[in-house]
Design an enzyme around this catalytic site. Structure first.
Site, short mmCIF file in Angstrom:
data_model
loop_
_atom_site.label_atom_id
_atom_site.label_comp_id
_atom_site.label_asym_id
_atom_site.label_seq_id
_atom_site.Cartn_x
_atom_site.Cartn_y
_atom_site.Cartn_z
N HIS A 26 -29.29 51.52 -26.03
CA HIS A 26 -28.89 50.71 -27.19
C HIS A 26 -28.07 49.52 -26.68
CE1 HIS A 26 -27.23 49.31 -30.88
NE2 HIS A 26 -26.02 49.77 -30.64
N HIS A 51 -26.50 45.34 -27.87
CA HIS A 51 -26.36 44.21 -28.79
C HIS A 51 -26.70 42.94 -28.01
CE1 HIS A 51 -23.42 46.19 -31.91
NE2 HIS A 51 -24.22 47.09 -31.39
N ASP A 92 -47.29 41.98 -21.73
CA ASP A 92 -47.21 42.83 -20.53
C ASP A 92 -46.39 44.10 -20.79
OD1 ASP A 92 -48.81 41.53 -18.64
OD2 ASP A 92 -47.20 40.17 -18.03
N HIS A 150 -28.11 44.95 -36.84
CA HIS A 150 -27.36 45.73 -35.86
C HIS A 150 -27.67 45.28 -34.42
CE1 HIS A 150 -25.68 49.98 -34.86
NE2 HIS A 150 -25.52 49.16 -33.86
N TYR A 156 -52.51 46.50 -12.09
CA TYR A 156 -51.44 45.69 -11.52
C TYR A 156 -50.68 46.44 -10.44
CZ TYR A 156 -47.39 42.57 -11.47
OH TYR A 156 -46.40 41.70 -11.10
#
Lengths: 229, 229, 229, 229
Positions: free
Chosen positions: D95, D97, D120, D169, D227
């Protein structure tokens, strides 16, 4: 230039793109060509930049045949090959997803010459390619990426505008040497950044006067260049 | 100030523009003048910043005649000369393509005094010059760049607004000393950055109150300055 | 806290504003107060940050009378004094021209609570003061700057929104300690940056739900705070 | 992977989010799961990053019961638990910000696939959750944050779009390992930055062609990935 010197120059160019903030993760690649011997040196695919050495550089011929078997070449090799074949004067190619060049490529907005910074390096608009067709993507994606760049240059000289934005993708930039191409990629990013901001605050802005474009481009390029020592 | 001290101050100013992020590649130049002896010291043309020494600085007279023959002066010398002749109080000139100052110059948008940061250094709008005519560009480009700056100051005092944006090009900034001029160039870039963002989110914003402009400018400048120790 | 400890905390706060990129040149100042003894410690005026020591910090009483005579206090002292007198719970004040907070102050746009980052620190909109009148500027500029901040808080608790944007100028931020105030100034700048970009791409965006504002603010502040160890 | 190895990987992921500039102050958290033993390792709540060690990492079971009592887990633990229960293939959750991801979350604007950088990593639009109701916020805020993410993925595969923007958020990002999740969070921020700028200069821009999205996503993911070495 020996093959080893070319490998060093290509390695340096790859590392310089990272140092200049033009490449994040492994989103970029640089190559160089030895025209005399028909040898291309290019970054390997998916190798972290801090593990790359001269020996990691992959050597191919102009058809993309790998001439040493250690590592796979960059997955963008075929784009580089198309450019080397179509633009005989170029000695190096660099692909990046540098932030502002990519923003303009995503927005399908070519970069007009809005100032002398642009004019010192690019003799006119930096074009955006057309979008690829589903069939091109399905059958020959990497080569077709080179082909739409070449198509965008059918009426202009690739030595005078050494960069193109590939629609929805990023930039390809070239030059006479790997060092030149890095420098052009670095300038392209700053020129794209300034163009974005200029166009946002002044959407109706026109390109600079043709005479100013001439003055700046020609003082650094061509037979009558006067800049430097 | 001895000629050698001036060379050191000009070298420092050139290096400081790079250190402050105002100059990329070789897109910038700083000069200083010794008014008593009519000597100008300026950056050489196209020399990388990390190879510049006191000895690389080029000395000329006020007509631009080089007084030592080692290196060619900056290709912008004639603009500096015009400014030194027209603005008798200035002791140094700096030219940059710093990002936001150049964006405003490309957009042909002068920088209004939108806040006290501006007012602490610039007593009113930082002007954009008119565009040069094709004939000016063809016949006397570098000097004409200085002349349109002087033209933009015909109704204002260059010591009170020590900077101009040259249309489609970049900024010229000046000061009493090379150190002053660097500081003004640094502040100009931040002021331009804040003006761009202010005008984007509030296109109808008016300049700050004249009383606030006076209060901030005059506390740092002129006979009644109170700021500092 | 001893006077010397307060001087150290205020020095640290001043240096931290520079380290966090909130202050360029000498555009900022931090102070702290010892409520028990009525002593204020504040940055001296116009001293470069790298020459500041604990001994450079200036001590005054609540009327602004300097209690040692070495250096002049920050020219913004009177604003700090007004805030200390009007907001009895605050222990430190910081003034900056940090980029995005200043942009919003220049644009006269208050910062609405658009996300939980804002809500973790500011319990509602960060206000912009009204513009000062010419008479206020002429007769009592620095104190009036504090007074319009106090005016903007007549219906809100300064401990719940520890910052204000001063119209056309910059930010004043406060906290219980100098360290708190620096942290709030750092968060304010990021919150202002995100608000500017949010409002640009979505001009009609509404503040977050009141319940979300409550949830985030109250988990970190007040009697029922649950955050941390 | 031993519990200690998982703790090290989670610590590294937490520190990497700071190093990549994705987390300021303590606004972020990373966790990892050992599916075999039903153990989750997560950052402690409110501990400064420079004081975090392997021993600070908190171990819980899938119901959030802490299995060691030294430190309280991240206040966002319940969101992580909901994601681990609903998305059985994920091995780590992050998580942040981070600036541009949060800007888009605040603006309630999902990130469309505007280029190959996006393609990608993310096989389609990165969604924004719906806003939580006041009752959800009041009664089960942290778990409900996870539930609206799961709701946003009812018609898509969380392994193909390993990120969501939570309205008002910030972002939650996941991956097979903590290292994967950090990389996805780093790319998400750059993709969000480029999307914001692309949409600002070209509000009517359409997503890239489906064939191009397929080409780029599938060359790096799934049975036919080509790749790398």
């Amino acid at each position: 230039m020996s093959l080893n010197d070319l490998k060093e120059a290509v390695l340096d160019a790859n590392l310089a793109t990272v140092r200049h903030g033009l490449v994040m993760a492994t989103f970029g690649n640089a190559s160089g060509i030895d025209r005399d011997n028909g040898r291309i040196v290019i970054k390997p695919s998916g190798v972290p930049y801090d593990e790359m050495t001269v020996d990691s550089m992959v050597v191919t011929d102009l058809d993309g045949k790998t001439l040493d078997n250690k590592l796979k070449p960059s997955s963008d090799l075929d784009t580089h090959l198309v450019l080397y074949r179509a633009f005989p004067e170029i000695g190096a190619v660099i692909h990046t997803h540098s932030t502002y060049a990519t923003i303009m490529a995503q927005a399908l907005v070519p970069i007009p010459p809005l100032g002398t910074t642009h004019a010192d390096y690019f003799y006119g608009e930096v074009p955006v390619t057309r979008q690829l067709t589903p069939q091109e993507i399905a059958t020959r994606y990497v080569a077709a990426t080179g082909e739409v760049i070449v198509e965008a240059f059918k009426d202009r000289d690739p030595m005078q505008v050494p960069a193109a934005l590939v629609a929805g993708h990023g930039s390809f930039v070239w030059g006479r040497t790997p060092e030149d191409a890095v420098h052009n990629a670095f300038i392209l990013e700053e020129v794209a950044r300034m163009a974005w901001h200029t166009m946002m605050i002044r959407p109706d802005i026109a390109p600079i006067q043709p005479a100013l474009l001439d003055r700046h481009y020609l003082r650094k390029h061509g037979a009558n260049a006067t800049y430097g020592q």
